[in-house]
Every structure is written in C-alpha cells, then in structure tokens.
Design a protein around this motif. Structure first.
Motif, PDB file in Angstrom:
ATOM      1  N   GLY A  57       7.740  52.343 122.840  1.00  0.00           N
ATOM      2  CA  GLY A  57       9.049  52.988 122.858  1.00  0.00           C
ATOM      3  C   GLY A  57       9.933  52.768 124.051  1.00  0.00           C
ATOM      4  O   GLY A  57      11.082  53.254 124.065  1.00  0.00           O
ATOM      5  N   TYR A  58       9.482  52.033 125.099  1.00  0.00           N
ATOM      6  CA  TYR A  58      10.288  52.020 126.314  1.00  0.00           C
ATOM      7  C   TYR A  58      10.486  50.627 126.929  1.00  0.00           C
ATOM      8  O   TYR A  58      10.988  50.526 128.039  1.00  0.00           O
ATOM      9  CB  TYR A  58       9.630  52.929 127.374  1.00  0.00           C
ATOM     10  N   LEU A  59      10.104  49.565 126.223  1.00  0.00           N
ATOM     11  CA  LEU A  59      10.247  48.222 126.779  1.00  0.00           C
ATOM     12  C   LEU A  59      11.297  47.381 126.062  1.00  0.00           C
ATOM     13  O   LEU A  59      11.503  46.218 126.427  1.00  0.00           O
ATOM     14  CB  LEU A  59       8.900  47.484 126.718  1.00  0.00           C
ATOM     15  N   ASN A  60      11.967  47.967 125.077  1.00  0.00           N
ATOM     16  CA  ASN A  60      12.987  47.223 124.330  1.00  0.00           C
ATOM     17  C   ASN A  60      14.318  47.324 125.051  1.00  0.00           C
ATOM     18  O   ASN A  60      14.907  48.395 125.149  1.00  0.00           O
ATOM     19  CB  ASN A  60      13.094  47.780 122.909  1.00  0.00           C
ATOM     20  N   ASN A 112      17.428  48.956 123.338  1.00  0.00           N
ATOM     21  CA  ASN A 112      17.475  50.390 123.044  1.00  0.00           C
ATOM     22  C   ASN A 112      17.632  51.272 124.267  1.00  0.00           C
ATOM     23  O   ASN A 112      17.936  52.457 124.129  1.00  0.00           O
ATOM     24  CB  ASN A 112      16.195  50.795 122.307  1.00  0.00           C
ATOM     25  N   HIS A 113      17.387  50.711 125.480  1.00  0.00           N
ATOM     26  CA  HIS A 113      17.368  51.549 126.665  1.00  0.00           C
ATOM     27  C   HIS A 113      18.161  50.900 127.799  1.00  0.00           C
ATOM     28  O   HIS A 113      18.239  49.662 127.881  1.00  0.00           O
ATOM     29  CB  HIS A 113      15.926  51.785 127.138  1.00  0.00           C
ATOM     30  N   PRO A 114      18.714  51.710 128.690  1.00  0.00           N
ATOM     31  CA  PRO A 114      19.364  51.151 129.876  1.00  0.00           C
ATOM     32  C   PRO A 114      18.327  50.541 130.822  1.00  0.00           C
ATOM     33  O   PRO A 114      17.122  50.744 130.668  1.00  0.00           O
ATOM     34  CB  PRO A 114      20.061  52.351 130.508  1.00  0.00           C
ATOM     35  N   TYR A 115      18.833  49.832 131.834  1.00  0.00           N
ATOM     36  CA  TYR A 115      17.944  49.057 132.696  1.00  0.00           C
ATOM     37  C   TYR A 115      16.922  49.933 133.417  1.00  0.00           C
ATOM     38  O   TYR A 115      15.763  49.532 133.626  1.00  0.00           O
ATOM     39  CB  TYR A 115      18.769  48.255 133.716  1.00  0.00           C
ATOM     40  N   TYR A 116      17.333  51.158 133.836  1.00  0.00           N
ATOM     41  CA  TYR A 116      16.415  51.950 134.648  1.00  0.00           C
ATOM     42  C   TYR A 116      15.227  52.460 133.843  1.00  0.00           C
ATOM     43  O   TYR A 116      14.149  52.699 134.402  1.00  0.00           O
ATOM     44  CB  TYR A 116      17.153  53.104 135.331  1.00  0.00           C
TER      45      TYR A 116
END
Length: 887
Positions: free
Chosen positions: A446-449, A452-456
């Motif tokens: 859930g957190y490496l795409n 889907n997520h900002p750089y931080y």
C-alpha cells in the motif's frame, strides 16, 4: 599553624591549609570506614574537613574586626579548645575538632538563643523514656505554643547530650567523648549530627513506637518539624522503614494529592516527603505504589516536587527491582500520559511511558495507549520514550502496524518529518522483534506506488524497508523499491539507493538494473552521487570473491571518461574500485587515462583507489609506464602536480616489490634540492621500505630538517621515526652536515636510535669518526649520547679485526672520551667516565692507555678522585693516581 593561617605570605597560608586538611583526612582514615556515615553525610569526611579549615581561616583572618555575630563570638570562644583538640595524639579526638568547627547552621535556632529546639529533641526524649511502661506524655500537648517550653528544652538538652556521648563514644572513642562537654555549644549546631543522633534513637525504639512517633510528628501543625523528621528518616535504613510507609502514604495523599488550595506546607517539605518515599521504595520495592505516585503527578505540584516524584517513579518501576505490576498501575500511568500531552511539562509523559515499558506485559493493554496520538502531538523525548515502550512490548502492538504506516502521510508542518521518522523508528523496533514479515507485506501492498502517494510517503516506506532485516524483504518489495530509482524527488532516489545498499546486491547480476544504478554515480546531485558511493561500499562488504563486470556497466566507462565534468570522470574511479582487480586489468586503458586526467582531484582519487590492488603484478605492469611518466622530473611543476606525485609514491610503497622497482625515481625526488617536502616525505618512506637509504641521501635528509615551520618539522620528524632502521644507520653522518640547527632537532634524531641500538652496532663501528665528531657538538645532550655510542662501538669491535686497526679505533675513542671527561657539563663528564670504565672492563689491555691519557690532560691530579674510585671499583684494581711530578 593556626596563627600562620593569617600570614602575609599566600604560599605559607596555602601550605598551612594543606597540612590541616591532610591532618583531618589522616585522622578520618584511622576511623573504621563503616562508622563514618554516622558522622558525615554520605560517609565522606573531606567536605566537612575543608569547611572546618575554611571557618578557622576566616576566624583568624578577621580576628581584628569588631564582629559581634553569634557565629564569630561562638567560634572565638572555643578557638583554644579546638586548637587543643588538634594537638591530641588520639585520631578520634583530632577528628572531633574538624566536626565541631565546620560551618554551623544557626537558622533553626534564631529564636531560641542557641539552645537545642525541643522539636529536634522529641525523638531523643522518646528514646530516653522508652523503657517506661507509662504513656509518654511529651506529645500530649504538642501544639505550636507548647513546643520549645523551658521544661521540654531542658529535658531535650539532657537527652541530646546523653545520645551524643553515645554516638561519639561508638565512633570516635572514649578519649573524644571526654571533650564533648567542652564543645557542646558547637555540636548543638550540627544539623546532620543532630539528625544522626535522632536516627540512632529512632532505631533503638520498638517497631510500634517507631510507627506511632513518626505518624504523630508528621501530623504536627508545624511543617518545620515535618522536614526535620524526614531528614532523620533519610538516615535510617533497613527494617525500621517498614513502620514509616503507611504514614508517608497518608502524608502524600493529604498534602500533595489532595492538598487544599491554600496549603501552608512549602514545596521543599513536600519534596523531602517524596525523597523519603523513594528512600523506602529503594530498599523495599514491594512497598512502593505507582498509583500513589501517579496521583501525585496528576495534581501537578511545584517543579521541585515533580522532580522527586519522577525519581521515585523511576525507582519503583526500575527493571532491577523484583516487583510485580498490576493493571491499576498501568491505568494510572496511561492517565498521566493522556493528561500530559496537552501541557508543556512533556517530561512527565516521558517518564510515564518509560515506566509502562518496565511493567509486566500481562498488565499492559495496548488498546488504551494512544500510540498514534502520542507520535502526532508530542515532543521528541516523548516520541523516543514511546518507541522504547513499544520495543519492550512489541507483541502487544501488532494491530498498530497499519496505523503507524498511515503516519507516513503526515504533512503540512515542519514537525511532520519528525512524526514520520518516529513512525519509521517504531516499526523498525517491531521488525527486530519478529514482525518484519507483517511490516514488509503492509508496506509493499500500500505505500510504494508513486502514482498513489506523495514523495514523502514513498520515502518513509522505503526507509523502513532499509531498516528491517534484509532476509525479510521480499522480491516484490525489492522490485517496487527499484522502480522508484528515477523518482522525480531526489529524496526518494536517495532512499532507494540507500535501500539497495542494504538488501539489493542481486542487481549486480542484472545487467540493466546495475547499469541504471551505476549511472547514479554521475548524477548532477552530489547527494545522490555520495549515496551511490556509500551503497556500493556497503554491498561490497557483503560480497565474497570477485565481482564480474557486465557489458551494460562496461559501456558506461566511455561516457564517464570522455565527459567534460570532473565528477563524471570520478564516477569511473568509484565504479572501478567496486569491481576490483579484474575490471581494472580489463579496462587498464581507462585507468591510464584517469591517471593522466587534467584535473588533479581525479588523478588523486584513482591513485588512492589503486592502493588496494597495486600488489597485483599484472595490473602493475600494465600501468607502470604511466607511473614512470608521472614520476619523471619536469622543468616546472605546480602544487597540484606535487600532490599527485606524493600520492603516486604513497601508492607505490603499498607493495614492496613495486617499491623496489621504482626506488630510483624516489632517489631522484629525495636528492632534488627544490623538490616539495611533502613529496620527499613519501620518497623517504618508500626508500626505507626497500632499505635503499644510503650516504648519498644524508644531505637531502638534513635539508628536510632546515625549516622554520614547526608543523612541517614535526611531520618530517614523524616520517623519520616511521622510516626506522634504514634512517637510524645514517644519523651519525647527518650530524656532520648539521650547522646551526636547533638542539631540539638533534635530540629528536637521537631518540630514534634507542629502539635499533642492537641492529646498528656493526654500522656504527664503521662510522666511529662521525660519532667522535659529535663529542664536540654545542649541545650537551648530543655530547652525552656520543659518549654512550662510543662505548658501544669500542665494545663491539669485530674479533677478526687486525690488531693495529683495533688499537687505532680504540685509541681514538679513548682520546675523545678523555677530552669530554673535562666537559663543562657534569652529566657529560659522568657519562664519559662511565664509558671509559666500561671500555677498561671490556678491554683490560687499554687500562694503561686510559691512565696515561687522563694524566696527560688533567692539570690537578686530585681533582677527579671520584672518577678514580669509579675506575678502581669497575676494574677490580686499586689505581693510585700519580702526580705529574712523579711520572
């Protein structure tokens, strides 16, 4: 000595003070060490002894002033008694003088005309009357009005005197007790001594009396009495403390937890109460209550009281204490944490979380702890304590892994980066405690795409994968991490590069991935370049054997070497260093190009990288022509060229075979007068390695010492020390070339001889005439060392040396030693005499010659009687010293 404390000479006063302090310490050392805590706080007599000497000094220094203060009058009255005590032979009596004359405490006696307060004598009165079966009436009317009445004061004085005599008798002996009556006025003002007397009296009571007395004293309306009782209890240890726990618990609940808004008890008394509580819990952990301490913290008393409560909480919850926890204690601590998050005193929450970490896991309910809220709202120290707590009970917080990962999304303020860091650190602790697989699965899904997520968020997710055990990182996770290598944010790129350094050594075999990764060495961002270098070094440490160069990576070298940017050419250096000897041999042409790069920093970097691999003869033969070209002398050379040449010699001396092959170039550099001293230093080390320093280098070595720069002189001396035996062989010759050098330089050279004295015996025999020249040096240390070396030479002559040559050498040595036997320096004369005696002992056939030479240069036949005695003693023959007239 007491009168000399007022001497006009400060040195005299200082010596007297030192002697008096030494006298007190010596007296204390003769007392049993186990008894000292009854006389001195902490059992340390030195502070009291120093205070006593200071008070005595002040009294003598201001004896002419019209000072009518009670302290001055009291001290003046007893000066003669104190002096008499110091003159006694009994150590206990002498120590009593220092105890009496310390800094007195007059504060508690301000309104009682220097009498003993009845409130301080209360325990003593009880101790005195404890054998009576009748009720003790002293507390029947213990109101403020009645404390200090004449009747109680007289009875208190008597009880105190009896108890004090017992204390002094048991510690300092009967002789010291004889002086107690003479010094009573001074002993009355020793607050620690009074408390110790009261503590001894308290210990002598029955447990029921101890409990009733303690509870009645701390319920007295006079808060000063509370403080004094607490100070007494702090001197008590062992079982009697059990009788105080109920009273101190009641006192804390009444005056701290439920204290009225207009409480008259000052903070220092409350702090003493908490100190007593900690004192009891330290010896009996089972008596401590975390709930009571949390209730006290919840009341938010003054900072001094909070400090003592926190110390008590640390004592009660210490993992060293064998104390079982309870759910009530956990609930109380959680309440403190929740209450402290909204106030500035964040250190309260810190200690509460630390205490939760020390509780039994069976008592901790993780659902009641607002873990995410703590990391979001609190200060750094609270976050750190929270991480410590999770590390102690990781299995209780498995359900918090997903919420902790959600903290990666924290943004909007500067402290958001601290929140993400705290979340990463907390997850890292859990990963080391068996939850690495769960963390990797949640982060991967859930957190490496990047879409889907900002750089931080991506950065935080990659950072946590870098911290988990490498074996737990799945192939899917590694693939997703690698896909972010060219992220638009450089922070994410740096995180990916760092992660590859921890678990990505598989990409070395993947030509395409390794090519993209190696290309980061030439990135425009210096942080990315540095991270890539560190990552390569980290991977190489975990790889055994050679690393094979792939075609994709090999294609990068042409672009690196032909680039106009120096840092891209440096990228080729770092990549060659990573792949090692096989790659350097295969790409030796690239290495040669880098060795003649127009930028000095690139050449220096490749020279430093080659140190590890130059021992390979195949590689050296491929590069030797380039090395020779750089070492050949040029008409002009810049400072950068000197740095490159220095690094070249430093590289070539990494292998002895290589160094021997290029030693002739080092000889040229060393003997060239205008060569840079930094280059000469490396040339000296290279020649010393292959033992190629000879007489032709002596002048050059001396020239290196001819500098006014202290830093360079120190560096050269250190290089000479590292050169070792090859240079030590030349030191006598070097002295012949020294004209006007500072004595310090010569003495440094002489110090190098000692470790190699046995190895240079044969060489120094051949250099004896140079050593004889040293006996005429202007420095006495050199002349003395020359005498010592001449002895070594005379006693080391080869057995197969022709007799005529042996006589010639020995005669020359004897003549030189006889000359300095009349040296103006006594140390030189002594060394010369000892040297002559050694030569006579080793070669007795030269004793007549020594005798003759001494008489020839000695004007007064009786001036060197001590030397003659030395000779007679060493040679075993009495030698009569004849005058010149009788010769």
């Amino acid at each position: 000595m007491v009168q000399m404390l007022g001497d006009f000479d400060g040195n005299v006063r200082r010596d007297v003070v030192s002697e008096l302090v030494s006298l007190g310490v010596a007296s204390a050392q003769q007392i049993q060490k186990s008894l000292l805590p009854q006389l001195f706080a902490g059992g340390e007599p030195l502070p009291v002894i120093s205070d006593a000497v200071t008070a005595l000094t002040n009294l003598v220094e201001y004896s002419d002033d019209l000072d009518t203060s009670p302290q001055q009058m009291l001290h003046s009255k007893h000066t003669a008694t104190i002096t008499a005590l110091l003159e006694q032979a009994d150590p206990g009596t002498r120590l009593l003088a220092f105890i009496c004359f310390g800094s007195p405490n007059f504060q508690h006696n301000a309104n009682e005309r220097n009498g003993i307060p009845a409130r301080k004598a209360a325990l003593l009165v009880c101790a005195r009357l404890r054998s009576s079966s009748e009720p003790v009436p002293i507390f029947a009317n213990s109101s403020v009005e009645n404390i200090g009445t004449n009747q109680q004061k007289v009875r208190g004085d008597y009880c105190y005197t009896v108890a004090l005599n017992t204390l002094i008798s048991n510690t300092l002996g009967e002789t010291a007790v004889c002086w107690v009556s003479s010094t009573m006025d001074l002993l009355k003002f020793k607050s620690f001594l009074i408390h110790q007397v009261s503590a001894n009296a308290f210990l002598s009571l029955s447990s029921e009396s101890q409990k009733s007395i303690f509870e009645e004293l701390i319920t007295d309306p006079n808060y000063v009495l509370h403080a004094q009782v607490f100070e007494v209890i702090l001197l008590v240890s062992g079982t009697p403390l059990n009788s105080c726990i109920d009273g101190i618990n009641t006192y804390i609940e009444k005056n701290i937890v439920n204290a009225p808004s207009k409480c008259k008890i000052p903070p220092f008394v409350k702090a003493l109460a908490m100190k007593v509580y900690r004192h009891i819990c330290d010896q009996f952990p089972s008596l401590g209550s975390v709930v009571i301490l949390c209730d006290a913290l919840f009341a938010l008393p003054s900072p001094t009281v909070i400090h003592e409560i926190i110390l008590a909480l640390q004592t009660v919850t210490s993992p060293d204490k064998e104390k079982r926890s309870s759910p009530e204690e956990f609930s109380a601590l959680v309440r403190i944490v929740n209450n402290s998050l909204g106030i500035d005193m964040h250190f309260i929450a810190t200690e509460a979380l630390n205490a939760i970490g020390n509780l039994d896991s069976s008592c901790v309910n993780a659902r009641q702890i607002p873990l995410e809220d703590i990391l979001l709202r609190s200060f750094g120290s609270v976050r750190q304590a929270c991480i410590y707590m999770v590390d102690k009970h990781p299995h209780l917080f498995k359900e918090n892994i997903q919420p902790l990962c959600e903290l990666f999304k924290a943004s909007g303020e500067l402290k958001s980066c601290y929140i993400r860091s705290a979340a990463v650190a907390t997850l890292a602790c859990m990963s080391r405690r068996g939850f690495a697989d769960d963390i990797v699965n949640i982060v991967t899904n859930g957190y490496l795409n990047a879409a889907n997520h900002p750089y931080y968020v991506i950065e935080a997710a990659i950072r946590i994968l870098s911290l988990v055990p490498p074996t737990a990182v799945t192939s899917e996770a590694k693939q997703q991490v690698y896909q972010n290598l060219h992220h638009r944010s450089h922070r994410v790129t740096v995180a990916v590069i760092d992660a590859i350094g921890f678990f990505g050594e598989e990409i070395i075999l993947d030509d395409e991935k390794m090519k993209h990764f190696a290309a980061c060495l030439s990135h425009d961002d210096s942080e990315i370049r540095s991270a890539t270098q560190n990552s390569l070094e980290r991977m190489k440490k975990r790889i055994t054997g050679d690393i094979h160069l792939t075609s994709g990576v090999e294609s990068l070298f042409v672009g690196f070497v032909t680039s106009e940017e120096y840092f891209k050419r440096l990228a080729a250096v770092h990549l060659l260093k990573f792949y090692g000897t096989p790659a350097m041999i295969k790409l030796h042409e690239v290495v040669c190009v880098l060795l003649v790069d127009p930028t000095a920093c690139v050449k220096i970097e490749i020279l430093q990288a080659l140190r590890e691999f130059i021992g390979n003869q195949t590689l050296y033969q491929l590069l030797s022509a380039t090395f020779i070209e750089s070492m050949e002398q040029k008409e002009t050379r810049s400072n950068e060229d000197n740095q490159v040449l220095r690094e070249t010699y430093r590289l070539l001396r990494c292998d002895e075979t290589v160094a021997r092959d290029v030693s002739k170039f080092a000889q040229q550099s060393l003997n060239l007068y205008f060569e840079d001293v930094q280059v000469k230093k490396q040339a000296v080390l290279l020649l010393a390695l292959v033992d190629d320093l000879d007489s032709e280098n002596v002048q050059s070595l001396v020239d290196m010492l001819k500098t006014s720069d202290a830093k360079i002189l120190t560096e050269v001396a250190n290089i000479f020390a590292r050169a070792g035996l090859p240079l030590v062989r030349l030191i006598p010759k070097m002295f012949g070339y020294m004209k006007g050098e500072h004595p310090t330089v010569k003495r440094k050279l002489l110090r190098f001889i000692g470790p190699f004295k046995e190895q240079v015996r044969d060489e120094y025999v051949q250099l004896y005439h140079h050593i004889i020249t040293m006996t005429t040096d202007t420095d006495s240390i050199v002349r003395k060392k020359a005498a010592e070396l001449l002895t070594m030479v005379a006693c080391s002559l080869p057995v197969d040396l022709p007799d005529g040559l042996t006589t010639t050498v020995t005669t020359a040595i004897i003549e030189a030693l006889v000359e300095i036997n009349l040296d103006r320096n006594s140390f030189v004369r002594r060394e010369a005499a000892v040297s002559l005696s050694e030569i006579g002992t080793f070669q007795p056939q030269f004793i007549p010659l020594i005798h003759k030479k001494l008489l020839k240069v000695d004007d007064d036949p009786f001036s060197n009687i001590l030397i003659w005695r030395l000779f007679s003693f060493r040679w075993g023959t009495l030698i009569e010293k004849q005058s010149k007239l009788s010769k």
